[in-house]
Enzyme design. Structure first.
Site, mmCIF file in Angstrom:
data_model
loop_
_atom_site.group_PDB
_atom_site.id
_atom_site.type_symbol
_atom_site.label_atom_id
_atom_site.label_comp_id
_atom_site.label_asym_id
_atom_site.label_seq_id
_atom_site.Cartn_x
_atom_site.Cartn_y
_atom_site.Cartn_z
ATOM 1 N N TYR A 41 3.686 6.201 10.623
ATOM 2 C CA TYR A 41 2.917 4.870 9.955
ATOM 3 C C TYR A 41 3.616 3.669 9.213
ATOM 4 O O TYR A 41 3.493 2.718 9.688
ATOM 5 C CB TYR A 41 1.581 5.338 9.147
ATOM 6 C CG TYR A 41 0.495 4.380 9.032
ATOM 7 C CD1 TYR A 41 -0.298 4.070 9.820
ATOM 8 C CD2 TYR A 41 0.344 3.852 7.760
ATOM 9 C CE1 TYR A 41 -1.320 3.419 9.759
ATOM 10 C CE2 TYR A 41 -0.439 3.059 7.430
ATOM 11 C CZ TYR A 41 -1.439 2.616 8.425
ATOM 12 O OH TYR A 41 -2.488 1.583 8.258
ATOM 13 N N HIS B 242 0.945 -1.279 -0.029
ATOM 14 C CA HIS B 242 0.013 -0.128 -0.021
ATOM 15 C C HIS B 242 0.829 1.386 -0.053
ATOM 16 O O HIS B 242 1.816 1.281 0.796
ATOM 17 C CB HIS B 242 -0.955 0.087 1.417
ATOM 18 C CG HIS B 242 -2.103 -0.943 1.127
ATOM 19 N ND1 HIS B 242 -3.201 -0.945 2.012
ATOM 20 C CD2 HIS B 242 -2.153 -2.091 0.411
ATOM 21 C CE1 HIS B 242 -3.919 -1.809 1.462
ATOM 22 N NE2 HIS B 242 -3.317 -2.422 0.733
ATOM 23 N N LYS C 119 1.250 -1.095 15.312
ATOM 24 C CA LYS C 119 2.602 -1.104 15.593
ATOM 25 C C LYS C 119 2.840 -2.388 16.292
ATOM 26 O O LYS C 119 4.317 -2.623 16.320
ATOM 27 C CB LYS C 119 2.952 0.066 16.539
ATOM 28 C CG LYS C 119 2.626 1.659 15.750
ATOM 29 C CD LYS C 119 4.050 1.658 14.685
ATOM 30 C CE LYS C 119 3.772 2.575 13.745
ATOM 31 N NZ LYS C 119 4.290 2.201 12.433
ATOM 32 N N TYR D 77 -9.322 4.498 8.392
ATOM 33 C CA TYR D 77 -9.514 4.635 9.295
ATOM 34 C C TYR D 77 -10.328 5.838 9.601
ATOM 35 O O TYR D 77 -10.234 7.081 9.020
ATOM 36 C CB TYR D 77 -8.140 5.197 10.282
ATOM 37 C CG TYR D 77 -6.922 4.380 10.320
ATOM 38 C CD1 TYR D 77 -6.456 3.800 9.318
ATOM 39 C CD2 TYR D 77 -6.643 3.570 11.552
ATOM 40 C CE1 TYR D 77 -5.221 2.831 9.360
ATOM 41 C CE2 TYR D 77 -5.789 2.758 11.502
ATOM 42 C CZ TYR D 77 -4.946 2.530 10.336
ATOM 43 O OH TYR D 77 -4.004 1.441 10.648
ATOM 44 N N PRO E 94 -3.929 -0.873 19.235
ATOM 45 C CA PRO E 94 -3.723 -1.481 17.709
ATOM 46 C C PRO E 94 -3.824 -0.420 16.567
ATOM 47 O O PRO E 94 -3.613 -0.407 15.548
ATOM 48 C CB PRO E 94 -4.819 -2.436 17.513
ATOM 49 C CG PRO E 94 -5.772 -2.277 18.447
ATOM 50 C CD PRO E 94 -5.159 -1.778 19.771
#
Ligand code: FAD
Ligand code: DHB
Length: 396
Positions: free
Chosen positions: A387, A75, A299, A204, A295
């Protein structure tokens, strides 16, 4: 009584223990793994799915990324939503081409287990460690049992990769560490469903009914999560209710969620936890044994891989040069990334979860942060680089 002699005794065949064993082998260092659960249980345990660039590079370097490269999904960006407004944070430009790969944790565990056993490695299933003895001496021992028979591993070092409920952390003398912990007032209900993902990249989202996340596993399997109360129970949720809630929370104008048969569902509480000492003499903790992150941001698994890298560096230094210097700096080195990940996971959690009434001061702060993502490339870069995971050189 079973007697085993090895250089590094590893407790736990999760991602941390398995990666450690393979990596040590690459350097000619022997290890044996003991695992509390059965092989079927460990391989079926559904958990994380987001692999940072660093983690993928580690697996490639170990020659263990064949299936991951074929079946994983690379991604190059992530969608972030707030009150049905959606922005995309691209990784390429903001992180010098770093990215993430979506590939289920249990697939990583299967690949590493298969390769370890195929290479003649010792891995004892249904063999819980019962006691770690003599970690402050040069000859520690791990006492375990398997099918009613007692056993002992004589080793030079013990690596406790035994997760949050293992015995590694319990063995560490309490006066050696400070414990830091936050329990969040919400949990995640996660599902796996046989339906094509409705998105090409993860979403998200904050919604006034709570957080939701759309992730995926393959072109036919989707992974999704919603925020629920801590006292909620999975039996309170029918499949239709879960899909309705996901559709409402993830919905934006012109986009809708595809639904399908759910084949796995569970609720996970959310916690930030760490101890600031990961070593006592010749006992070392790695992964969830030493820290847990909520979560949001994916990570947990990646931190476990990073700990293992530092532990391998230290053990290689010991076996090549006879020096404990790098090993004795293991905690200090690992903690730099652990605190960074704690901060980022807490940031993502507080940004996207509903914490009090919609419209409150806290909500306004969350919305101001969200708007800032599209106003400022610097802010978007901060999110993107955390990220995808900072490179190892960033923490030296
Ligand atoms: P583990 O995977 O926990 O492995 C530890 C192993 O040690 C286990 O196999 C256990 O059976 C074994 N063990 C324990 N005690 C003993 C003993 N006494 N003797 C022998 N063996 C023992 N992270 C994310 O990034 N995203 C997510 O969505 C996400 N979801 C999660 C859901 C759940 C339910 C859980 C528990 C964790 C989740 N995580 C998630 C976190 C991520 O999965 C962990 O960070 C990762 O598994 C850490 O790997 P590990 O090898 O350190 O520990
Ligand atoms: C997944 C889990 C996460 O916690 C996350 O932040 C992203 C993806 C997953 O299971 O795919």
């Amino acid at each position: 009584m079973k007697h085993i002699r090895t250089q590094v005794g590893i407790i736990g065949a999760g991602p941390a223990g398995l990666m450690l064993a393979h990596w040590l082998k690459q350097h000619g260092i022997e290890s044996v793994i003991i695992e509390h659960r059965s092989r079927a249980y460990v391989e079926a345990r559904v958990r994380a799915g987001l692999l940072e660039q660093n983690t993928v590079d580690i697996l490639k370097g170990l020659g263990l990324a064949g299936r991951l490269e074929r079946e994983g999904h690379l991604h190059h960006g992530v969608y972030l939503s707030f009150d049905s407004e959606r922005v995309r944070v691209p990784f390429g430009k903001l992180t010098n081409g770093r990215n993430i790969t979506i590939y289920g944790q249990q697939e990583v565990v299967k690949d590493l287990t298969d390769a370890w056993l195929a290479g003649g490695g010792q891995l004892l299933f249904e063999a819980p460690a019962l006691q770690i003895e003599g970690f402050d001496s040069p000859a520690p021992k791990i006492h375990f049992e398997q099918q009613g028979e007692k056993g002992v591993i004589d080793c030079d070092f013990v690596a406790a990769c035994d997760g949050f409920h293992g015995i590694g952390r319990k063995t560490l003398p309490k006066q050696l560490y400070t414990e830091y912990s936050i329990t969040y007032p919400f949990s995640w209900l996660g599902i796996l469903a046989n339906v094509a993902p409705s998105t090409d990249e993860l979403i998200y989202t904050y919604h006034q009914r709570g957080f939701a996340l759309h992730s995926l596993r393959s072109s036919t399997v989707s992974r999704l999560y919603i925020q629920v109360d801590n006292n909620d129970h999975i039996d309170n949720w029918s499949d239709d209710q879960i899909w309705d809630e996901l559709s409402v929370r993830l919905g934006t104008p012109g986009w809708s969620l595809q639904t399908g048969p759910i084949f796995e569902k569970s609720i996970t509480p959310m916690r930030s936890y760490l101890i600031d000492t990961m070593q006592a003499g010749r006992l070392f903790l790695a992964g969830d044994a030493a820290h847990i992150v909520p979560p949001t941001g994916g990570k947990g698994l990646n931190l476990a891989a990073a700990d293992v890298k530092h532990l391998v560096d230290g053990l290689v230094d010991y076996y090549k040069n006879g020096s404990m210097r790098s090993l004795d700096r293991y905690t200090e080195t690992a903690l730099k990334r652990i605190w960074r990940a704690q901060d980022f996971s807490n940031f993502m959690t507080t940004l996207f979860h509903k914490q009090d009434e919609h419209g409150s001061f806290q909500y306004q702060l969350q919305r101001a942060k969200f708007r800032y993502i599209s106003q400022s490339e610097a802010y978007a870069t901060t999110i993107a680089e955390n990220y995808v995971g900072l490179p190892f050189e960033a923490f030296t």
